[in-house]
Design a protein around this motif. Structure first.
Motif, PDB file in Angstrom:
ATOM      1  N   VAL A  48       1.046  -1.241  -0.107  1.00 41.40           N
ATOM      2  CA  VAL A  48      -0.020   0.034   0.020  1.00 41.40           C
ATOM      3  C   VAL A  48       0.861   1.471   0.110  1.00 41.40           C
ATOM      4  CG1 VAL A  48      -1.676   1.336   1.162  1.00 41.40           C
ATOM      5  CG2 VAL A  48      -1.990  -1.122   1.240  1.00 41.40           C
ATOM      6  N   GLY A  49       1.806   1.218   0.970  1.00 44.65           N
ATOM      7  CA  GLY A  49       2.698   2.661   0.956  1.00 44.65           C
ATOM      8  C   GLY A  49       3.678   2.600  -0.447  1.00 44.65           C
ATOM      9  N   THR A  50       4.128   1.568  -0.835  1.00 41.06           N
ATOM     10  CA  THR A  50       4.637   1.702  -2.129  1.00 41.06           C
ATOM     11  C   THR A  50       3.795   2.047  -3.316  1.00 41.06           C
ATOM     12  OG1 THR A  50       6.142  -0.342  -1.367  1.00 41.06           O
ATOM     13  CG2 THR A  50       6.330   0.221  -3.937  1.00 41.06           C
ATOM     14  N   LEU A  51       2.730   1.781  -3.331  1.00 45.18           N
ATOM     15  CA  LEU A  51       1.702   2.104  -4.213  1.00 45.18           C
ATOM     16  C   LEU A  51       1.374   3.876  -4.285  1.00 45.18           C
ATOM     17  CD1 LEU A  51      -0.905  -0.941  -4.830  1.00 45.18           C
ATOM     18  CD2 LEU A  51       0.907  -0.011  -6.202  1.00 45.18           C
ATOM     19  N   TYR A  52       1.178   4.060  -2.900  1.00 46.06           N
ATOM     20  CA  TYR A  52       0.878   5.564  -2.728  1.00 46.06           C
ATOM     21  C   TYR A  52       2.250   6.461  -3.283  1.00 46.06           C
ATOM     22  CZ  TYR A  52      -3.315   5.540  -0.068  1.00 46.06           C
ATOM     23  OH  TYR A  52      -4.597   5.408   0.533  1.00 46.06           O
ATOM     24  N   GLN A  53       3.454   5.920  -2.780  1.00 40.66           N
ATOM     25  CA  GLN A  53       4.428   6.531  -3.173  1.00 40.66           C
ATOM     26  C   GLN A  53       4.828   6.750  -4.890  1.00 40.66           C
ATOM     27  OE1 GLN A  53       6.301   8.555  -1.337  1.00 40.66           O
ATOM     28  NE2 GLN A  53       7.442   9.239  -3.183  1.00 40.66           N
ATOM     29  N   VAL A  54       4.428   5.660  -5.495  1.00 46.32           N
ATOM     30  CA  VAL A  54       4.739   5.541  -6.829  1.00 46.32           C
ATOM     31  C   VAL A  54       3.749   6.476  -7.534  1.00 46.32           C
ATOM     32  CG1 VAL A  54       4.843   4.070  -8.817  1.00 46.32           C
ATOM     33  CG2 VAL A  54       5.928   3.467  -6.885  1.00 46.32           C
ATOM     34  N   THR A  55       2.673   6.334  -6.813  1.00 45.49           N
ATOM     35  CA  THR A  55       1.441   6.944  -7.586  1.00 45.49           C
ATOM     36  C   THR A  55       1.542   8.473  -7.494  1.00 45.49           C
ATOM     37  OG1 THR A  55      -0.310   5.345  -7.050  1.00 45.49           O
ATOM     38  CG2 THR A  55      -0.906   7.675  -7.743  1.00 45.49           C
ATOM     39  N   GLY A  56       2.279   8.948  -6.172  1.00 48.89           N
ATOM     40  CA  GLY A  56       2.762  10.299  -5.873  1.00 48.89           C
ATOM     41  C   GLY A  56       3.847  10.805  -6.907  1.00 48.89           C
ATOM     42  N   ILE A  57       4.622   9.776  -7.136  1.00 51.46           N
ATOM     43  CA  ILE A  57       5.557  10.382  -8.072  1.00 51.46           C
ATOM     44  C   ILE A  57       5.372  10.467  -9.555  1.00 51.46           C
ATOM     45  CG2 ILE A  57       7.748   9.223  -9.404  1.00 51.46           C
ATOM     46  CD1 ILE A  57       8.477   7.751  -6.535  1.00 51.46           C
ATOM     47  N   PHE A  58       4.310   9.529 -10.139  1.00 50.11           N
ATOM     48  CA  PHE A  58       3.940   9.986 -11.381  1.00 50.11           C
ATOM     49  C   PHE A  58       3.015  11.017 -11.635  1.00 50.11           C
ATOM     50  CE2 PHE A  58       5.342   5.661 -12.191  1.00 50.11           C
ATOM     51  CZ  PHE A  58       5.704   5.562 -13.615  1.00 50.11           C
ATOM     52  N   ALA A  59       2.294  11.331 -10.320  1.00 49.61           N
ATOM     53  CA  ALA A  59       1.553  12.616 -10.354  1.00 49.61           C
ATOM     54  C   ALA A  59       2.228  13.781 -10.316  1.00 49.61           C
ATOM     55  CB  ALA A  59       0.528  12.552  -9.172  1.00 49.61           C
ATOM     56  N   GLU A  60       3.507  13.992  -9.669  1.00 47.79           N
ATOM     57  CA  GLU A  60       4.363  15.027  -9.542  1.00 47.79           C
ATOM     58  C   GLU A  60       5.098  15.227 -11.243  1.00 47.79           C
ATOM     59  OE1 GLU A  60       6.833  17.988  -8.173  1.00 47.79           O
ATOM     60  OE2 GLU A  60       4.815  17.274  -7.835  1.00 47.79           O
ATOM     61  N   ALA A  61       5.248  13.965 -11.597  1.00 50.56           N
ATOM     62  CA  ALA A  61       6.185  14.078 -13.053  1.00 50.56           C
ATOM     63  C   ALA A  61       5.266  14.477 -13.938  1.00 50.56           C
ATOM     64  CB  ALA A  61       6.323  12.587 -13.378  1.00 50.56           C
ATOM     65  N   LEU A  62       3.747  14.068 -13.875  1.00 51.08           N
ATOM     66  CA  LEU A  62       2.930  14.842 -15.091  1.00 51.08           C
ATOM     67  C   LEU A  62       2.686  16.155 -14.472  1.00 51.08           C
ATOM     68  CD1 LEU A  62       0.738  14.462 -17.022  1.00 51.08           C
ATOM     69  CD2 LEU A  62      -1.081  13.719 -15.508  1.00 51.08           C
ATOM     70  N   ARG A  63       2.561  16.614 -13.287  1.00 51.26           N
ATOM     71  CA  ARG A  63       2.429  18.162 -13.107  1.00 51.26           C
ATOM     72  C   ARG A  63       3.662  19.058 -13.702  1.00 51.26           C
ATOM     73  NH1 ARG A  63       4.677  21.748  -9.986  1.00 51.26           N
ATOM     74  NH2 ARG A  63       6.160  20.347  -9.020  1.00 51.26           N
ATOM     75  N   LEU A  64       5.114  18.413 -13.529  1.00 50.75           N
ATOM     76  CA  LEU A  64       6.103  19.127 -14.056  1.00 50.75           C
ATOM     77  C   LEU A  64       6.061  19.104 -15.444  1.00 50.75           C
ATOM     78  CD1 LEU A  64       9.100  17.369 -11.860  1.00 50.75           C
ATOM     79  CD2 LEU A  64       8.150  19.674 -11.718  1.00 50.75           C
ATOM     80  N   VAL A  65       5.369  18.295 -16.283  1.00 48.99           N
ATOM     81  CA  VAL A  65       5.314  18.129 -17.859  1.00 48.99           C
ATOM     82  C   VAL A  65       4.369  18.857 -18.292  1.00 48.99           C
ATOM     83  CG1 VAL A  65       5.079  16.889 -19.842  1.00 48.99           C
ATOM     84  CG2 VAL A  65       6.145  15.750 -17.977  1.00 48.99           C
ATOM     85  N   LEU A  66       3.180  19.084 -17.481  1.00 45.40           N
ATOM     86  CA  LEU A  66       2.173  20.028 -17.740  1.00 45.40           C
ATOM     87  C   LEU A  66       2.516  21.632 -17.417  1.00 45.40           C
ATOM     88  CD1 LEU A  66      -1.046  18.308 -16.275  1.00 45.40           C
ATOM     89  CD2 LEU A  66      -0.375  18.584 -18.574  1.00 45.40           C
ATOM     90  N   THR A  67       3.371  21.768 -16.652  1.00 44.48           N
ATOM     91  CA  THR A  67       3.950  23.057 -16.295  1.00 44.48           C
ATOM     92  C   THR A  67       4.751  23.550 -17.472  1.00 44.48           C
ATOM     93  OG1 THR A  67       3.987  22.564 -13.896  1.00 44.48           O
ATOM     94  CG2 THR A  67       5.248  24.402 -14.776  1.00 44.48           C
ATOM     95  N   GLN A  68       5.573  22.570 -18.016  1.00 43.74           N
ATOM     96  CA  GLN A  68       6.307  22.981 -19.176  1.00 43.74           C
ATOM     97  C   GLN A  68       5.473  23.239 -20.465  1.00 43.74           C
ATOM     98  OE1 GLN A  68       8.896  19.675 -20.428  1.00 43.74           O
ATOM     99  NE2 GLN A  68      10.027  21.001 -21.852  1.00 43.74           N
ATOM    100  N   VAL A  69       4.570  22.465 -20.404  1.00 43.17           N
ATOM    101  CA  VAL A  69       3.490  22.354 -21.773  1.00 43.17           C
ATOM    102  C   VAL A  69       2.815  23.665 -21.708  1.00 43.17           C
ATOM    103  CG1 VAL A  69       1.897  21.287 -23.109  1.00 43.17           C
ATOM    104  CG2 VAL A  69       3.720  19.953 -22.317  1.00 43.17           C
TER     105      VAL A  69
END
Length: 382
Positions: free
Chosen positions: A160-181
C-alpha cells in the motif's frame, strides 16, 4: 599564501547548507508528525492543507498587503487551463506522498524516488514533449531494475505504501510536464511568491474534497492532539525550504544541485535510522547506498542508470552549442543560462531551474524536470 574563498562562493555554500538542512529537516519533521508512534497525527491530507493554507496566506500578504512583488497578468483562460490542472496534480502528489509515510520508511521512500526520471520521461513521451530513444530507454530500464531489486531487500516492504509513493511520483511527473507544456508555453513567469499565491489556494481546494470524505470524520470522532506551535513551525520550515531551493537554483548549476541532492539523501537516510529506530536498512540496502563493490547488489545499477542519464543531458547540451563559439563565449552563455534559471519558477513548493529553453532539446528538458521533481518532493510532502 592560499587564495581566500570569495564571498559569493561562501554565500553559495551557505545556501546549499541551508537547503540540505531544511530539506532533510522538513521530511523528518513531517514523518515525526504523521507517525502514530510519535506525535500521532496520521492525517496526511490535513497536514498538507495546513501547509497550503499557510503558504497561500503568506503569499497573499506579500503580494497584496506588503506589495513585495507584483502579481502577474493572470487571465481567466490561463488560470482555468494552466493553474487549475497543475494545482490538481500538485495536490495529488502531496497527498499520496505524505500518505506513503504512514506505511513505509523514509529511507525506502528516498530509494523509490529514484523512479522520478523514469516517470518524468514516460509522461513527457505521452504528452508529446519528448520522443522515445534507445539510449534513454536503457537507462530507464537500469533505474527501474535497480529499484525493483532493492525493494526486494526492503525488510518492511508494504504494498500500500509503495503504491501511494509511486502514484505520487507519477502525479508529480505529470505536473512538471504540464507546467512545461501549459505554463511556460504561454510565456508566464512566476517567482516563488507569485507561484504560491496562485497555486497554493487552488491546491487547498482540491485537497478539501478528499479531506471531507476521508479525514473529517476522523478529526471529529478521534482524539488527535493539535499543538499550534508544532504545526506552525512545520509549515514555516516547509515555506523556508521553498525559498532556499529557489536561492540555490539561482546561484548554482544543475550538477551542483544534483550533488547536493545526493548528499541530502545520504544524510536523510542516516538520520532516519537514528531518529526512527524501526526503520531498518538491510544488507542489500547498505550495499546500494554505500556503493560497496565487495558484494553483488543490483541497487547500484539504479545509480549507474541515473549517472548515464545525466551524461546524456550533458552530451545533448554540448551538442546544441555552435562549433564556432569560442570558450569565453560558451562560458558567458552558460553563465547567462544559469542566471536565467532563477527567472522561471515551476509552481509547486520548490523553485525550479529553467535553463534557456532555446538551448535545450526535449530530452534535456525532461531530464531537468525530473531532477526538479525529486528536489520538490521534500517540500510539502513528507
Amino acid at each position: 599564501m592560499p587564495k581566500m574563498i570569495s564571498k559569493p562562493l561562501l554565500l553559495t555554500y551557505f545556501y546549499l547548507f541551508i537547503y540540505i538542512l531544511l530539506s532533510s529537516g522538513v521530511i523528518l519533521y513531517n514523518k515525526w508528525v504523521l507517525s502514530p508512534k510519535y506525535f500521532n497525527f496520521p492525517l496526511p491530507i490535513t497536514l498538507t492543507m495546513i501547509h497550503m493554507g499557510f503558504s497561500g496566506l503568506v503569499a497573499f500578504l506579500l503580494v497584496r498587503v506588503f506589495k513585495v512583488v507584483a502579481p502577474v497578468k493572470m487571465t481567466f483562460e490561463i488560470y482555468a487551463t494552466c493553474v487549475i490542472p497543475i494545482s490538481a496534480f500538485f495536490a495529488s502528489s502531496l497527498w499520496f506522498g505524505n500518505t506513503a509515510y504512514l506505511h513505509i520508511s523514509v529511507a525506502f521512500i528516498q530509494m523509490l524516488k529514484a523512479l522520478m526520471p523514469v516517470a518524468t520521461f514516460i509522461m513527457a513521451v505521452l504528452c508529446g514533449t519528448d520522443k522515445p530513444r534507445c539510449d534513454v530507454f536503457t537507462n530507464m530500464l537500469l533505474v527501474s531494475v535497480g529499484v525493483v531489486i532493492s525493494s526486494y531487500g526492503e525488510i518492511h516492504f508494504n504494498v500500500v505504501g509503495t503504491l501511494y509513493q509511486v502514484t505520487g511520483i507519477f502525479a508529480e511527473a505529470l505536473r512538471l510536464v504540464l507546467t512545461q507544456v501549459l505554463l511556460q508555453k504561454k510565456g508566464l513567469t512566476l517567482n516563488p511568491i507569485t507561484s504560491l499565491y496562485y497555486i497554493a489556494p487552488c491546491s487547498f481546494v482540491f485537497l478539501f474534497v478528499p479531506w471531507l470524505l476521508l479525514e473529517k470524520s476522523a478529526i471529529e470522532y478521534s482524539q488527535f492532539q493539535f499543538n499550534f506551535w508544532i504545526f506552525f513551525s512545520n509549515a514555516l520550515c516547509a515555506l523556508a525550504l521553498n525559498f532556499s531551493i529557489f536561492l540555490v537554483i539561482g546561484r548554482t548549476g544543475a550538477v551542483t544541485i544534483r550533488v547536493a541532492g545526493v548528499l541530502k539523501d545520504w544524510i536523510l537516510i542516516a538520520l532516519s535510522t537514528v531518529i526512527f529506530p524501526e526503520s531498518i536498512i538491510t544488507r542489500l540496502n547498505i550495499i546500494g547506498y554505500a556503493i560497496v563493490l565487495a558484494d553483488q547488489s543490483i541497487w547500484p545499477a539504479a545509480l549507474c542508470g541515473v549517472v548515464m542519464y545525466n551524461y546524456i543531458k550533458v552530451k545533448d547540451v554540448r551538442a546544441s552549442q555552435l562549433p564556432s563559439e569560442s570558450i569565453p563565449e560558451r562560458i558567458s552563455k552558460d553563465w547567462k543560462m544559469e542566471k536565467k534559471s532563477s527567472d522561471i519558477f515551476i509552481p509547486g513548493g520548490a523553485g525550479s531551474a529553467s535553463d534557456d529553453v532555446d538551448e535545450e532539446t526535449p530530452l534535456t528538458q525532461s531530464i531537468r524536470l525530473s531532477h526538479i521533481g525529486r528536489t520538490q518532493a521534500g517540500n510539502y510532502a513528507a
